[in-house]
Motif scaffolding. Structure first.
Motif, PDB file in Angstrom:
ATOM      1  N   ALA A 164       0.770  -1.355   0.106  1.00 47.16           N
ATOM      2  CA  ALA A 164       0.109  -0.063   0.121  1.00 47.16           C
ATOM      3  C   ALA A 164       0.924   1.212  -0.073  1.00 47.16           C
ATOM      4  N   ALA A 165       1.792   1.059   0.937  1.00 42.32           N
ATOM      5  CA  ALA A 165       2.972   2.414   0.972  1.00 42.32           C
ATOM      6  C   ALA A 165       3.607   2.589  -0.408  1.00 42.32           C
ATOM      7  N   SER A 166       4.051   1.545  -1.076  1.00 39.34           N
ATOM      8  CA  SER A 166       4.639   1.391  -2.394  1.00 39.34           C
ATOM      9  C   SER A 166       3.678   2.085  -3.202  1.00 39.34           C
ATOM     10  N   ASN A 167       2.229   1.684  -3.135  1.00 34.44           N
ATOM     11  CA  ASN A 167       1.391   1.972  -3.985  1.00 34.44           C
ATOM     12  C   ASN A 167       1.099   3.535  -3.977  1.00 34.44           C
ATOM     13  N   GLU A 168       1.255   4.078  -2.666  1.00 36.20           N
ATOM     14  CA  GLU A 168       1.046   5.154  -2.164  1.00 36.20           C
ATOM     15  C   GLU A 168       2.043   6.046  -2.872  1.00 36.20           C
ATOM     16  N   GLU A 169       3.373   5.592  -2.579  1.00 39.09           N
ATOM     17  CA  GLU A 169       4.258   6.316  -3.162  1.00 39.09           C
ATOM     18  C   GLU A 169       4.163   6.646  -4.605  1.00 39.09           C
ATOM     19  N   LEU A 170       3.998   5.374  -5.143  1.00 43.71           N
ATOM     20  CA  LEU A 170       3.665   5.275  -6.541  1.00 43.71           C
ATOM     21  C   LEU A 170       2.627   6.342  -6.995  1.00 43.71           C
ATOM     22  N   ALA A 171       1.571   6.298  -6.318  1.00 45.60           N
ATOM     23  CA  ALA A 171       0.525   7.317  -6.612  1.00 45.60           C
ATOM     24  C   ALA A 171       1.199   8.860  -6.434  1.00 45.60           C
ATOM     25  N   ALA A 172       1.850   8.845  -5.229  1.00 46.67           N
ATOM     26  CA  ALA A 172       2.617  10.240  -5.136  1.00 46.67           C
ATOM     27  C   ALA A 172       3.401  10.601  -6.280  1.00 46.67           C
ATOM     28  N   SER A 173       4.104   9.599  -6.914  1.00 46.20           N
ATOM     29  CA  SER A 173       5.086   9.725  -7.738  1.00 46.20           C
ATOM     30  C   SER A 173       4.112  10.235  -8.983  1.00 46.20           C
ATOM     31  N   ASN A 174       2.882   9.439  -9.255  1.00 43.71           N
ATOM     32  CA  ASN A 174       2.097   9.551 -10.509  1.00 43.71           C
ATOM     33  C   ASN A 174       1.681  11.181 -10.127  1.00 43.71           C
ATOM     34  N   GLU A 175       1.446  11.340  -8.991  1.00 42.93           N
ATOM     35  CA  GLU A 175       0.732  12.602  -8.653  1.00 42.93           C
ATOM     36  C   GLU A 175       1.750  13.824  -9.149  1.00 42.93           C
ATOM     37  N   GLU A 176       3.100  13.429  -8.574  1.00 39.35           N
ATOM     38  CA  GLU A 176       4.083  14.461  -8.881  1.00 39.35           C
ATOM     39  C   GLU A 176       4.245  14.522 -10.499  1.00 39.35           C
ATOM     40  N   LEU A 177       4.410  13.216 -11.092  1.00 37.46           N
ATOM     41  CA  LEU A 177       4.452  13.069 -12.483  1.00 37.46           C
ATOM     42  C   LEU A 177       3.318  13.876 -13.231  1.00 37.46           C
ATOM     43  N   ALA A 178       2.192  13.783 -12.511  1.00 36.78           N
ATOM     44  CA  ALA A 178       1.029  14.541 -13.120  1.00 36.78           C
ATOM     45  C   ALA A 178       1.198  15.902 -12.857  1.00 36.78           C
ATOM     46  N   THR A 179       1.702  16.470 -11.668  1.00 34.14           N
ATOM     47  CA  THR A 179       1.795  17.901 -11.332  1.00 34.14           C
ATOM     48  C   THR A 179       2.896  18.281 -12.371  1.00 34.14           C
ATOM     49  N   THR A 180       4.064  17.496 -12.552  1.00 32.36           N
ATOM     50  CA  THR A 180       5.027  18.019 -13.242  1.00 32.36           C
ATOM     51  C   THR A 180       4.738  18.155 -14.803  1.00 32.36           C
ATOM     52  N   ASN A 181       3.520  17.118 -15.276  1.00 27.84           N
ATOM     53  CA  ASN A 181       3.167  16.963 -16.480  1.00 27.84           C
ATOM     54  C   ASN A 181       2.321  17.995 -16.607  1.00 27.84           C
ATOM     55  N   GLU A 182       1.508  18.536 -15.696  1.00 28.01           N
ATOM     56  CA  GLU A 182       0.548  19.553 -15.524  1.00 28.01           C
ATOM     57  C   GLU A 182       1.510  20.878 -15.607  1.00 28.01           C
ATOM     58  N   GLU A 183       2.695  21.158 -14.826  1.00 29.36           N
ATOM     59  CA  GLU A 183       3.610  22.012 -14.950  1.00 29.36           C
ATOM     60  C   GLU A 183       4.225  22.087 -16.335  1.00 29.36           C
ATOM     61  N   LEU A 184       4.608  21.127 -16.813  1.00 30.70           N
ATOM     62  CA  LEU A 184       5.126  20.931 -18.121  1.00 30.70           C
ATOM     63  C   LEU A 184       3.993  21.508 -19.101  1.00 30.70           C
ATOM     64  N   ASN A 185       2.932  21.048 -18.810  1.00 31.86           N
ATOM     65  CA  ASN A 185       1.652  21.525 -19.735  1.00 31.86           C
ATOM     66  C   ASN A 185       1.540  22.771 -19.632  1.00 31.86           C
ATOM     67  N   GLN A 186       1.692  23.395 -18.222  1.00 28.42           N
ATOM     68  CA  GLN A 186       1.419  24.837 -18.006  1.00 28.42           C
ATOM     69  C   GLN A 186       2.473  25.567 -18.817  1.00 28.42           C
ATOM     70  N   THR A 187       3.633  25.019 -18.537  1.00 22.83           N
ATOM     71  CA  THR A 187       4.894  25.625 -19.071  1.00 22.83           C
ATOM     72  C   THR A 187       4.561  25.694 -20.474  1.00 22.83           C
ATOM     73  N   GLN A 188       4.187  24.420 -20.990  1.00 20.53           N
ATOM     74  CA  GLN A 188       4.027  24.532 -22.656  1.00 20.53           C
ATOM     75  C   GLN A 188       3.030  25.536 -23.004  1.00 20.53           C
ATOM     76  N   ASP A 189       1.837  25.638 -22.140  1.00 25.23           N
ATOM     77  CA  ASP A 189       0.845  26.559 -22.309  1.00 25.23           C
ATOM     78  C   ASP A 189       1.547  27.942 -22.342  1.00 25.23           C
ATOM     79  N   GLU A 190       2.216  28.116 -21.284  1.00 26.26           N
ATOM     80  CA  GLU A 190       2.879  29.484 -21.175  1.00 26.26           C
ATOM     81  C   GLU A 190       3.644  29.988 -22.282  1.00 26.26           C
ATOM     82  N   LEU A 191       4.525  28.675 -22.885  1.00 23.72           N
ATOM     83  CA  LEU A 191       5.303  28.774 -23.823  1.00 23.72           C
ATOM     84  C   LEU A 191       4.592  29.193 -24.797  1.00 23.72           C
ATOM     85  N   ASN A 192       3.506  28.329 -25.361  1.00 28.47           N
ATOM     86  CA  ASN A 192       2.813  28.483 -26.454  1.00 28.47           C
ATOM     87  C   ASN A 192       2.170  30.049 -26.516  1.00 28.47           C
ATOM     88  N   GLU A 193       1.739  30.588 -25.261  1.00 24.20           N
ATOM     89  CA  GLU A 193       1.146  31.638 -25.129  1.00 24.20           C
ATOM     90  C   GLU A 193       2.207  32.544 -25.434  1.00 24.20           C
TER      91      GLU A 193
END
Ligand code: ADP
Length: 751
Positions: free
Chosen positions: A351-380
């Motif tokens: 469960a902890a690993s899963n949580e970590e995985l989820a956290a990583s995924n979340e981070e990844l998602a956040t990073t992706n989001e940030e990336l997307n955001q950065t990309q959006d900003e860049l696009n903008e």
């Protein structure tokens, strides 16, 4: 035959026998000669329902009644008239003294439950009697005989003994925890039962093989056992079976207690529907007691109890085994638990690993989001860059066109001048026209130069105190000279001195005025107002022209920004307002627009008149703060901080008020703020970024959860507020309201 004697009346069979007996040949002699006391005693006995015997004279001649007649068994009626020694040879020795003492000393005796082994019914029976021996005394005081009243207690005594045995068996029903122990207990029980069960043999049936095994026995030799075993037909009988005439095969007495051999026995089944131990119990009957119904019941009870004792023990053994198994299982259970624990721990880790995985995924998602955001900003940014590029191109084409227009005019007027050298009047008008175009050209070039300087940060200001009122009056006057399409009204406070760059501020006024005229082609009026509000000067230029749509308002001050009014073509480079805004900022001023499409626009700017003292007088205590820009206090129920922003807000004023809110909010325990902008004028857009990115996070850390924001009627202020929320960092919930009351009720309903 006796003659009729009154004392020999009635008395049933014995009465008859006594009357017919020839007493004259006995020691008693003829009845009519019997003493009066004997006659009375006989009369009493014959008429009594109780067993009564009379032992008369020195040899204790026996007389008895019907009730007593069963006591001597088969000795009746022979015993009548016989001496006691002859009737009871087997027991007379024991009784003799008692009888003698009654006869000689006149003593009475009573014996309860006296054992008297009587030979009756063909065998010697174990009997018990409760009897009295009392003297029969004559008139002369002589004791003639013994009056013997008897009650047989055999039944009670034997019954009590058998019941005691049955109870002893019953007591052992739950006493054994093992079958071996149960057999030991049974052995002891049977040992004590020898009078009623002189021998026994207990066989157990092996269910699987069908064989029968002898488990216990007593007082039987091998031959006898073999004989008895032969009487078992291996089928457990449903009920008790009686064996007779055993004495033929077993002539020896089984027990020493009685001299006679045993003649009867019973086979009792040990079974029961759910019994685990089944078998047979063979029990001998007492040599001195024939098997009757009572005896059979006793045997049945012993058999049943024996079965119960054995089966209960077997059950107990099973239950111990079961317990052991349980214990074993408990061990297993423990092992299982340990295993479970491990599994649980593993699961937890998982469960902890899963949580970590989820956290990583979340981070990844956040990073992706940030990336997307950065990309959006860049696009903008790219989009803006492209747009800027496009606008620059557009600007260049416009600029070329704009520059070319006056230049073409100048060229044309110069050629006309050449041709009309001879006509000085015409020449003069051409020179004038040409000069106008040169001025337009100059203005355009100046704007371009200004922007270039602004871009390079090289726009210089000559800051001096000057008469703003005079400057404004002159500006309006020169416009009045050149503009004949519009009436320009000026309303202003006189003698207002502003410290600043006179030329540049005039440039702002000229830009506002020329725009007002340019963008109200159907209008005929422009109003200019200049007034002092608090410690600031506010100038507004109002036209009744095409107006500006909301979405453009904020961007008008951007460089090159021009609204694409396709249906109308207005000349211009889109630089004027940008330059104006830069000039105003440099003067610590602010600017804003109020406009309604189709009805006209009002362009405002505000200039602070005093460098310091912007906040005005301050009133302050723990729960209350007020300066010229803001009032902060806790509402009535102390449930939230209520903030009222007043008048024009500069970046400094917004920051100062914001920090004041923070210090009053911190440690107040409050979570809500009512931020009322109803009284805000102008704009504070420069502070939006700071409010969203810095101030809100600080407030959230101080406990802010809910922020009710009451809009300002000023569109520019609204835009600033929305911009602050757009860039806001954190989780604070912000809700906009147009009415303070609605904001209050929203806050009041929050926990
Ligand atoms: P321009 O030289 O094109 O007028 P400005 O910077 O002065 O450039 O103005 C930018 C744009 O703002 C204009 O192109 C116009 O669309 C709009 N604008 C400025 N003033 C007004 C006004 N009084 N009424 C309507 N629109 C205006």
């Amino acid at each position: 035959m006796q003659k009729h004697l009154p004392f020999l009346q009635g008395g049933g069979q014995l009465g008859e026998l006594i009357r017919t007996e020839d007493w004259s040949v006995t020691v008693l002699g003829a009845p009519e000669n019997w003493t009066e006391s004997l006659q009375s005693a006989v009369a009493i006995s014959l008429s009594s329902g109780f067993p009564i015997a009379i032992y008369w004279g020195q040899d204790f001649t026996l007389l008895y009644n019907d009730a007593w007649s069963s006591i001597p068994g088969q000795k009746h009626p022979w015993a009548l008239g016989k001496p006691g020694t002859i009737v009871w040879p087997e027991i007379w020795d024991g009784l003799k003294d008692e009888f003698e003492s009654v006869l000689k000393e006149g003593k009475s005796h009573r014996s309860p439950d006296a054992p008297l082994y009587m030979h009756r019914n063909g065998y010697t029976e174990e009997c018990y009697f409760d009897y009295t021996l009392s003297p029969i005394t004559g008139l002369d005081g002589e004791i003639g005989g013994v009056f013997n009243a008897v009650i047989e207690t055999t039944y009670r005594v034997i019954n009590e003994r058998r019941n005691a045995l049955r109870n002893a068996f019953l007591l052992q029903v739950h006493a054994s925890k093992t079958v071996v122990n149960a057999y030991q207990k049974l052995e002891k029980l049977f040992e004590s039962a020898y009078l009623d069960i002189p021998f026994y043999a207990l066989y157990q049936l092996d269910a699987s093989s069908g064989n029968v095994y002898l488990k216990l026995s007593a007082n039987l030799n091998q031959n006898q056992l073999d004989y008895l075993y032969g009487s078992i037909n291996k089928h457990i009988p449903a009920e008790l079976i009686q064996l007779n005439k055993l004495d033929v095969l077993m002539p020896e007495p089984a027990i020493k207690h009685w001299p006679e051999p045993i003649t009867e026995a019973v086979i009792v089944p040990i079974s029961g529907e759910h019994a685990s131990i089944k078998g047979y119990l063979i029990m001998g009957a007492s040599a001195r007691k024939r098997v009757d119904e009572d005896y059979r019941q006793f045997y049945a009870a012993v058999g049943a109890n024996t079965g119960t004792i054995l089966n209960n023990a077997f059950g107990a053994e099973l239950s111990v085994a079961y317990q052991n198994e349980l214990l074993l299982n408990a061990d297993l259970h423990e092992e299982q638990q340990a295993l479970n624990e491990e599994v649980r721990a593993a699961n937890e880790e998982l469960a902890a690993s899963n949580e970590e995985l989820a956290a990583s995924n979340e981070e990844l998602a956040t990073t992706n989001e940030e990336l997307n955001q950065t990309q959006d900003e860049l696009n903008e940014t790219l989009r803006l860059l492209a747009e800027n590029e496009r606008r620059k191109d557009e600007f260049l084409s416009i600029a070329s066109h704009e520059l070319k227009t006056p230049l073409t005019g100048i060229k044309a007027f110069n050629q006309l001048m050449l041709r009309s050298v001879a006509d000085p009047e015409r020449t003069a008008s051409y020179v004038e026209k040409s000069a106008e175009n040169i001025m337009r050209l100059e203005k355009l070039i100046n704007d371009l130069l200004d922007v270039t300087k602004l871009n390079a940060g090289k726009l210089n200001y000559d800051l001096q105190p000057f008469d703003f009122s005079a400057m404004l009056r002159d500006s309006v006057a020169s416009f009045r000279l050149t503009v004949n399409t519009h009436q320009i009204h000026l309303q202003q406070a006189e003698g207002v001195v502003v410290t600043g760059d006179r030329m540049r501020l005039e440039q702002v006024i000229n830009n506002f005025l020329s725009n007002a005229i340019k963008y109200s082609p159907d209008g005929d009026e422009v109003r200019v107002v200049s007034e002092i509000s608090g410690s600031a000067l506010i100038v507004s230029v109002q036209d009744f022209g095409i107006g500006i749509q909301q979405q453009h308002i904020q961007r008008l001050f951007d460089r090159y920004y021009r609204i694409d009014n396709t249906d109308m073509r207005f000349e211009g480079l889109g630089l004027g307002l940008f330059i104006s805004s830069e000039i105003l900022k440099r003067h610590s001023g602010t600017f804003w627009i109020e406009s309604e499409p189709g009805k006209g626009s009002t362009f405002f700017f505000r200039l602070p008149l005093e460098e310091n003292g912007e906040l005005g007088p301050i009133t302050e205590n723990e729960q209350y703060y007020q300066d010229s820009h803001i009032t902060i206090y806790q509402n009535q129920d102390r449930d939230w901080l209520e903030v009222d922003w007043i008048g024009f807000q500069t970046v400094d004023a917004v920051k100062s008020g914001g920090m004041r809110m923070l210090s009053m909010f911190k440690g107040s325990g409050l979570h809500k703020i009512l931020n009322d902008n109803t009284h805000v004028e102008g704009t504070w857009s420069e502070a939006s970024e700071w409010a969203g990115k810095e101030w809100f996070p600080m407030m959230e850390e101080a406990g802010l959860k809910y922020f009710a924001w009451v809009y300002s009627p000023s569109a520019f202020s609204r835009l600033s507020a929305e911009k602050a929320v757009d860039v806001k960092v954190g989780d604070t919930v912000i809700q906009f309201f147009t009415e303070a009351e609605a904001a209050r009720s929203w806050l009041a309903n929050l926990k």
